[in-house]
Design a protein around this motif. Structure first.
Motif, PDB file in Angstrom:
ATOM      1  N   MET A   1       0.854  -1.189   0.000  1.00  0.00           N
ATOM      2  CA  MET A   1       0.000   0.000   0.000  1.00  0.00           C
ATOM      3  C   MET A   1       0.887   1.234   0.000  1.00  0.00           C
ATOM      4  O   MET A   1       1.783   1.366   0.820  1.00  0.00           O
ATOM      5  CB  MET A   1      -0.890  -0.042   1.249  1.00  0.00           C
ATOM      6  N   SER A   2       0.639   2.141  -0.934  1.00  0.00           N
ATOM      7  CA  SER A   2       1.458   3.348  -0.974  1.00  0.00           C
ATOM      8  C   SER A   2       0.834   4.429  -0.094  1.00  0.00           C
ATOM      9  O   SER A   2      -0.381   4.580  -0.038  1.00  0.00           O
ATOM     10  CB  SER A   2       1.603   3.850  -2.411  1.00  0.00           C
ATOM     11  N   ILE A   3       1.685   5.164   0.592  1.00  0.00           N
ATOM     12  CA  ILE A   3       1.243   6.233   1.486  1.00  0.00           C
ATOM     13  C   ILE A   3       1.224   7.524   0.683  1.00  0.00           C
ATOM     14  O   ILE A   3       2.257   7.945   0.163  1.00  0.00           O
ATOM     15  CB  ILE A   3       2.198   6.373   2.691  1.00  0.00           C
ATOM     16  N   GLU A   4       0.072   8.175   0.579  1.00  0.00           N
ATOM     17  CA  GLU A   4      -0.052   9.414  -0.172  1.00  0.00           C
ATOM     18  C   GLU A   4      -0.429  10.556   0.753  1.00  0.00           C
ATOM     19  O   GLU A   4      -1.192  10.370   1.703  1.00  0.00           O
ATOM     20  CB  GLU A   4      -1.130   9.271  -1.253  1.00  0.00           C
ATOM     21  N   VAL A   5       0.081  11.751   0.434  1.00  0.00           N
ATOM     22  CA  VAL A   5      -0.228  12.934   1.222  1.00  0.00           C
ATOM     23  C   VAL A   5      -1.725  13.213   1.121  1.00  0.00           C
ATOM     24  O   VAL A   5      -2.311  13.164   0.047  1.00  0.00           O
ATOM     25  CB  VAL A   5       0.579  14.151   0.710  1.00  0.00           C
ATOM     26  N   GLY A   6      -2.344  13.453   2.279  1.00  0.00           N
ATOM     27  CA  GLY A   6      -3.770  13.759   2.324  1.00  0.00           C
ATOM     28  C   GLY A   6      -4.631  12.576   2.702  1.00  0.00           C
ATOM     29  O   GLY A   6      -5.814  12.742   2.989  1.00  0.00           O
ATOM     30  N   SER A   7      -4.076  11.367   2.680  1.00  0.00           N
ATOM     31  CA  SER A   7      -4.892  10.195   3.005  1.00  0.00           C
ATOM     32  C   SER A   7      -5.012  10.033   4.516  1.00  0.00           C
ATOM     33  O   SER A   7      -4.101  10.357   5.273  1.00  0.00           O
ATOM     34  CB  SER A   7      -4.287   8.942   2.375  1.00  0.00           C
ATOM     35  N   LYS A   8      -6.177   9.531   4.937  1.00  0.00           N
ATOM     36  CA  LYS A   8      -6.430   9.264   6.361  1.00  0.00           C
ATOM     37  C   LYS A   8      -6.318   7.769   6.585  1.00  0.00           C
ATOM     38  O   LYS A   8      -6.866   6.961   5.829  1.00  0.00           O
ATOM     39  CB  LYS A   8      -7.826   9.736   6.750  1.00  0.00           C
ATOM     40  N   LEU A   9      -5.578   7.405   7.639  1.00  0.00           N
ATOM     41  CA  LEU A   9      -5.302   6.004   7.919  1.00  0.00           C
ATOM     42  C   LEU A   9      -5.457   5.723   9.407  1.00  0.00           C
ATOM     43  O   LEU A   9      -5.360   6.623  10.243  1.00  0.00           O
ATOM     44  CB  LEU A   9      -3.868   5.660   7.501  1.00  0.00           C
ATOM     45  N   GLU A  10      -5.673   4.461   9.725  1.00  0.00           N
ATOM     46  CA  GLU A  10      -5.664   3.997  11.111  1.00  0.00           C
ATOM     47  C   GLU A  10      -4.257   3.503  11.419  1.00  0.00           C
ATOM     48  O   GLU A  10      -3.621   2.865  10.571  1.00  0.00           O
ATOM     49  CB  GLU A  10      -6.657   2.849  11.305  1.00  0.00           C
ATOM     50  N   GLY A  11      -3.780   3.803  12.598  1.00  0.00           N
ATOM     51  CA  GLY A  11      -2.453   3.352  12.979  1.00  0.00           C
ATOM     52  C   GLY A  11      -2.373   3.090  14.460  1.00  0.00           C
ATOM     53  O   GLY A  11      -3.279   3.425  15.222  1.00  0.00           O
ATOM     54  N   LYS A  12      -1.256   2.462  14.873  1.00  0.00           N
ATOM     55  CA  LYS A  12      -1.065   2.113  16.273  1.00  0.00           C
ATOM     56  C   LYS A  12       0.180   2.825  16.799  1.00  0.00           C
ATOM     57  O   LYS A  12       1.237   2.813  16.151  1.00  0.00           O
ATOM     58  CB  LYS A  12      -0.905   0.602  16.407  1.00  0.00           C
ATOM     59  N   VAL A  13       0.042   3.475  17.945  1.00  0.00           N
ATOM     60  CA  VAL A  13       1.161   4.189  18.566  1.00  0.00           C
ATOM     61  C   VAL A  13       2.182   3.160  19.036  1.00  0.00           C
ATOM     62  O   VAL A  13       1.861   2.278  19.833  1.00  0.00           O
ATOM     63  CB  VAL A  13       0.674   5.066  19.745  1.00  0.00           C
ATOM     64  N   THR A  14       3.416   3.292  18.513  1.00  0.00           N
ATOM     65  CA  THR A  14       4.462   2.340  18.879  1.00  0.00           C
ATOM     66  C   THR A  14       5.509   2.953  19.799  1.00  0.00           C
ATOM     67  O   THR A  14       6.243   2.219  20.462  1.00  0.00           O
ATOM     68  CB  THR A  14       5.179   1.802  17.625  1.00  0.00           C
ATOM     69  N   GLY A  15       5.597   4.267  19.829  1.00  0.00           N
ATOM     70  CA  GLY A  15       6.584   4.901  20.696  1.00  0.00           C
ATOM     71  C   GLY A  15       6.232   6.351  20.954  1.00  0.00           C
ATOM     72  O   GLY A  15       5.603   7.003  20.119  1.00  0.00           O
ATOM     73  N   ILE A  16       6.625   6.829  22.121  1.00  0.00           N
ATOM     74  CA  ILE A  16       6.349   8.213  22.503  1.00  0.00           C
ATOM     75  C   ILE A  16       7.664   8.869  22.906  1.00  0.00           C
ATOM     76  O   ILE A  16       8.461   8.288  23.652  1.00  0.00           O
ATOM     77  CB  ILE A  16       5.330   8.278  23.660  1.00  0.00           C
ATOM     78  N   THR A  17       7.889  10.075  22.379  1.00  0.00           N
ATOM     79  CA  THR A  17       9.080  10.853  22.727  1.00  0.00           C
ATOM     80  C   THR A  17       8.610  12.207  23.251  1.00  0.00           C
ATOM     81  O   THR A  17       7.415  12.494  23.274  1.00  0.00           O
ATOM     82  CB  THR A  17       9.980  11.073  21.504  1.00  0.00           C
ATOM     83  N   ASN A  18       9.564  13.047  23.633  1.00  0.00           N
ATOM     84  CA  ASN A  18       9.188  14.373  24.125  1.00  0.00           C
ATOM     85  C   ASN A  18       8.774  15.299  22.988  1.00  0.00           C
ATOM     86  O   ASN A  18       8.213  16.354  23.223  1.00  0.00           O
ATOM     87  CB  ASN A  18      10.323  14.994  24.945  1.00  0.00           C
ATOM     88  N   PHE A  19       9.035  14.922  21.722  1.00  0.00           N
ATOM     89  CA  PHE A  19       8.679  15.772  20.591  1.00  0.00           C
ATOM     90  C   PHE A  19       7.535  15.205  19.757  1.00  0.00           C
ATOM     91  O   PHE A  19       7.147  15.797  18.766  1.00  0.00           O
ATOM     92  CB  PHE A  19       9.899  16.034  19.696  1.00  0.00           C
ATOM     93  N   GLY A  20       6.975  14.065  20.126  1.00  0.00           N
ATOM     94  CA  GLY A  20       5.867  13.505  19.369  1.00  0.00           C
ATOM     95  C   GLY A  20       5.681  12.031  19.627  1.00  0.00           C
ATOM     96  O   GLY A  20       6.144  11.490  20.635  1.00  0.00           O
ATOM     97  N   ALA A  21       4.979  11.370  18.684  1.00  0.00           N
ATOM     98  CA  ALA A  21       4.703   9.946  18.834  1.00  0.00           C
ATOM     99  C   ALA A  21       4.908   9.261  17.488  1.00  0.00           C
ATOM    100  O   ALA A  21       4.576   9.807  16.438  1.00  0.00           O
ATOM    101  CB  ALA A  21       3.282   9.737  19.312  1.00  0.00           C
ATOM    102  N   PHE A  22       5.440   8.046  17.533  1.00  0.00           N
ATOM    103  CA  PHE A  22       5.605   7.248  16.333  1.00  0.00           C
ATOM    104  C   PHE A  22       4.393   6.348  16.177  1.00  0.00           C
ATOM    105  O   PHE A  22       3.946   5.713  17.143  1.00  0.00           O
ATOM    106  CB  PHE A  22       6.892   6.420  16.406  1.00  0.00           C
ATOM    107  N   VAL A  23       3.855   6.321  14.959  1.00  0.00           N
ATOM    108  CA  VAL A  23       2.651   5.556  14.677  1.00  0.00           C
ATOM    109  C   VAL A  23       2.955   4.579  13.540  1.00  0.00           C
ATOM    110  O   VAL A  23       3.449   4.978  12.491  1.00  0.00           O
ATOM    111  CB  VAL A  23       1.475   6.491  14.282  1.00  0.00           C
ATOM    112  N   GLU A  24       2.625   3.295  13.784  1.00  0.00           N
ATOM    113  CA  GLU A  24       2.810   2.276  12.739  1.00  0.00           C
ATOM    114  C   GLU A  24       1.549   2.240  11.886  1.00  0.00           C
ATOM    115  O   GLU A  24       0.436   2.086  12.390  1.00  0.00           O
ATOM    116  CB  GLU A  24       3.063   0.912  13.361  1.00  0.00           C
TER     117      GLU A  24
END
Length: 149
Positions: A1-24
């Protein structure tokens, strides 16, 4: 699946930092939700809004050439468009004053004056200001000592 700008997706938070969160995202790719893109209000601590393994809806806001994916949670939420009725509680400032009085843009010029009249008024005012300036600065030259009589 290609990721395109503007698309809305469901994801799972895999990590949290002081500047944001990583989402798979689907397909195993990971993107970053910057702290400024988590909520509409000020976010001091990401942990107050997200936890690891939370499922979130994100919107893809950019994909860099090197593969980094920028995500936004706050832009993924559809907000109703706010329509405000026009203000009728006070008149516009343009119409508050009688014509030809006190407008800063016109420098005191009256409507209907010819260009030559406006130029001559400007020159007269300018000469008055210059002579006043010369009078006030003439005696203030000369360094440390004051004028002696």
């Amino acid at each position: 699946m290609s990721i395109e700008v503007g698309s809305k997706l469901e994801g799972k938070v895999t990590g949290i930092t002081n500047f944001g969160a990583f989402v798979e995202l689907p397909g195993g790719v990971t993107g970053l939700v910057h702290i400024s893109e988590i909520a509409d209000n000020y976010v001091k601590d990401v942990n107050d809004h997200l936890k690891v393994n939370d499922t979130v809806t994100v919107k893809v806001i950019n994909v860099d050439k090197d593969g980094k994916i920028g995500l936004s949670i706050r832009k993924a939420v559809d907000k109703p468009v706010e329509t405000r009725p026009p203000r009728t509680d006070r008149p516009r400032r343009d119409f508050d004053r009688p014509k030809g009085q006190g407008y800063s843009r016109g420098q005191g010029f009256q409507r209907g004056q010819s260009f030559e009249d406006k130029v001559s008024k400007f020159l007269k005012d300018s000469e008055e200001k210059m002579s006043s300036l010369k009078k006030n600065t003439e005696g203030k030259r000369g360094g440390r000592g004051a004028r002696r009589s």
